[in-house]
Design a protein around this motif. Structure first.
Motif, PDB file in Angstrom:
ATOM      1  N   SER A   1      -2.959   6.373   3.746  1.00 55.41           N
ATOM      2  CA  SER A   1      -2.591   6.688   2.367  1.00 55.41           C
ATOM      3  C   SER A   1      -3.409   7.875   1.897  1.00 55.41           C
ATOM      4  O   SER A   1      -4.546   8.082   2.345  1.00 55.41           O
ATOM      5  CB  SER A   1      -2.854   5.493   1.438  1.00 55.41           C
ATOM      6  OG  SER A   1      -1.993   4.417   1.734  1.00 55.41           O
TER       7      SER A   1
ATOM      8  N   SER B   1      -0.551   2.402  -4.399  1.00 57.53           N
ATOM      9  CA  SER B   1      -1.685   1.595  -4.852  1.00 57.53           C
ATOM     10  C   SER B   1      -2.366   2.264  -6.034  1.00 57.53           C
ATOM     11  O   SER B   1      -2.264   3.473  -6.235  1.00 57.53           O
ATOM     12  CB  SER B   1      -2.690   1.377  -3.716  1.00 57.53           C
ATOM     13  OG  SER B   1      -3.156   2.612  -3.190  1.00 57.53           O
TER      14      SER B   1
ATOM     15  N   ALA C   1       0.802  -1.220   0.000  1.00 57.75           N
ATOM     16  CA  ALA C   1       0.000   0.000   0.000  1.00 57.75           C
ATOM     17  C   ALA C   1       0.838   1.274   0.000  1.00 57.75           C
ATOM     18  O   ALA C   1       0.281   2.372  -0.047  1.00 57.75           O
ATOM     19  CB  ALA C   1      -0.959   0.014   1.189  1.00 57.75           C
TER      20      ALA C   1
ATOM     21  N   LEU D   1      -0.030  -2.153  -4.821  1.00 57.26           N
ATOM     22  CA  LEU D   1      -1.280  -2.791  -4.432  1.00 57.26           C
ATOM     23  C   LEU D   1      -2.360  -2.462  -5.458  1.00 57.26           C
ATOM     24  O   LEU D   1      -2.551  -1.297  -5.819  1.00 57.26           O
ATOM     25  CB  LEU D   1      -1.707  -2.297  -3.047  1.00 57.26           C
ATOM     26  CG  LEU D   1      -3.024  -2.825  -2.483  1.00 57.26           C
ATOM     27  CD1 LEU D   1      -2.997  -4.348  -2.357  1.00 57.26           C
ATOM     28  CD2 LEU D   1      -3.313  -2.183  -1.130  1.00 57.26           C
TER      29      LEU D   1
ATOM     30  N   THR E   1      -7.425   4.919   3.443  1.00 52.87           N
ATOM     31  CA  THR E   1      -7.020   5.781   2.336  1.00 52.87           C
ATOM     32  C   THR E   1      -7.976   6.952   2.294  1.00 52.87           C
ATOM     33  O   THR E   1      -9.205   6.769   2.243  1.00 52.87           O
ATOM     34  CB  THR E   1      -7.058   5.032   0.994  1.00 52.87           C
ATOM     35  OG1 THR E   1      -6.141   3.939   1.048  1.00 52.87           O
ATOM     36  CG2 THR E   1      -6.660   5.955  -0.151  1.00 52.87           C
TER      37      THR E   1
END
Length: 334
Positions: free
Chosen positions: A208, A13, A10, A37, A168
């Motif tokens: 993220s 991604s 991650a 990812l 995320t």
């Protein structure tokens, strides 16, 4: 304790994108990066649990690490969908709390759930309890008239308390009233600083960032303070620029392929296998149209593939024909 491979991956991604990140797209992307990812398109929990649409979970073993994104708002149904996803071998189960489309909104899931953090907490807790795979969340910083500086910390507290360890954050609000899904990807202003502030406030969370990041160079500053970067449309439309050098630039490892031309040749066995199973060429090559973006011959590549895929007997030879046009343009440009 061994970290989930999806958590390691991650760091970079490719975002889940409806109609784009299907299994053919993911296989193509995986050839260019062993490490990033990859995410499925969003699959709704009702489609799996009530509709029995398990074919939506088909994927190639080569795609790993790969995450399944689910949409829904019923804890029991999402728990069952997560269990089904885990049984199909996915490395992560992600809950969509960011999509602003009308269809998603009418089903009471996606970005509208930013208004119901308690329900989201119930959903992820049920999903975590139902199966052994990591459950993650993809969200916005807020919706409509919410104050992100107020609602986002509360949202993260609730899902963290429910057991989520990775999130995320799309660094834009979603305007559910007045903006189309397309406009919601560009018009609401980005607030990267708020996402970075959330990492400082929630150091235990793997965070993220997503939204408006179109190059690996633009991703690099975020990786100094955050755990990962998610790239969407740029990774799809310029896959070589993002994924072709991702392993070296982001993960410090050798890139598996040295050129976009190599990526074409690497896809040919997959294309042949897909056609032999009754598939159509365009189902694969539509994801490859941006491979030479910004390079000599890109227009010829797109045109040859786009115009030729519908012809009788179109197959690997057409792909090689398109590649010859690229090579000719490249040599002419030298």
């Amino acid at each position: 304790m061994t970290r989930n491979p999806a958590t390691i991956a991650a760091r970079l991604s490719v975002a889940p994108m409806m109609d784009w990140t299907d299994r053919h797209c993911r296989y193509f992307h995986r050839l260019m990066s062993r490490r990033a990812l990859l995410y499925t398109e969003m699959v709704t929990a009702p489609a799996l649990v009530r509709g029995g649409a398990v074919h939506l979970l088909d994927h190639d073993a080569a795609e790993h690490p790969v995450a399944l994104q689910l949409g829904g708002s019923d804890p029991a149904e999402l728990a069952e969908a997560a269990r089904i996803g885990a049984d199909h071998g996915y490395d992560e189960i992600n809950l969509n709390v960011g999509c602003p489309s009308d269809r998603v909104r009418s089903g009471c899931f996606g970005a509208v759930l930013m208004e119901r953090p308690g329900l989201v907490a119930e959903c992820v807790a049920a999903m975590i309890a139902a199966q052994p795979v990591d459950v993650t969340v993809k969200c916005r910083i807020g919706v409509d008239d919410q104050d992100p500086a107020q609602v986002l910390p509360d949202f993260l507290t609730r899902i963290s308390d429910a057991g989520v360890r990775r999130v995320t954050i799309h660094a834009r609000k979603a305007w559910l009233q007045g903006l189309s899904p397309k406009e919601n990807r560009d018009i609401p202003p980005l607030d990267y600083a708020l996402v970075h502030a959330m990492k400082a406030q929630f150091p235990q969370l793997h965070i993220s960032i997503n939204g408006g990041i179109a190059t690996l160079d633009a991703a690099a500053p975020h990786l100094d303070g955050l755990d990962g970067v998610m790239i969407g449309r740029a990774a799809y439309h310029q896959p070589w620029d993002i994924l072709g050098r991702a392993d070296s630039a982001v993960f410090g490892e050798a890139n598996p392929l040295q050129s976009p031309q190599e990526a074409v040749h690497a896809m040919l066995p997959y294309i042949e296998r897909h056609l032999s199973q009754g598939g159509k060429l365009h189902q694969v090559t539509r994801h490859m149209l941006g491979l030479f973006a910004g390079r000599p011959g890109a227009r010829h590549w797109r045109r040859t593939l786009s115009e030729g895929v519908s012809k009788e007997g179109a197959g690997p030879d057409l792909v090689l024909q398109a590649l010859e046009a690229v090579d000719a343009q490249h040599q002419a440009a030298q």
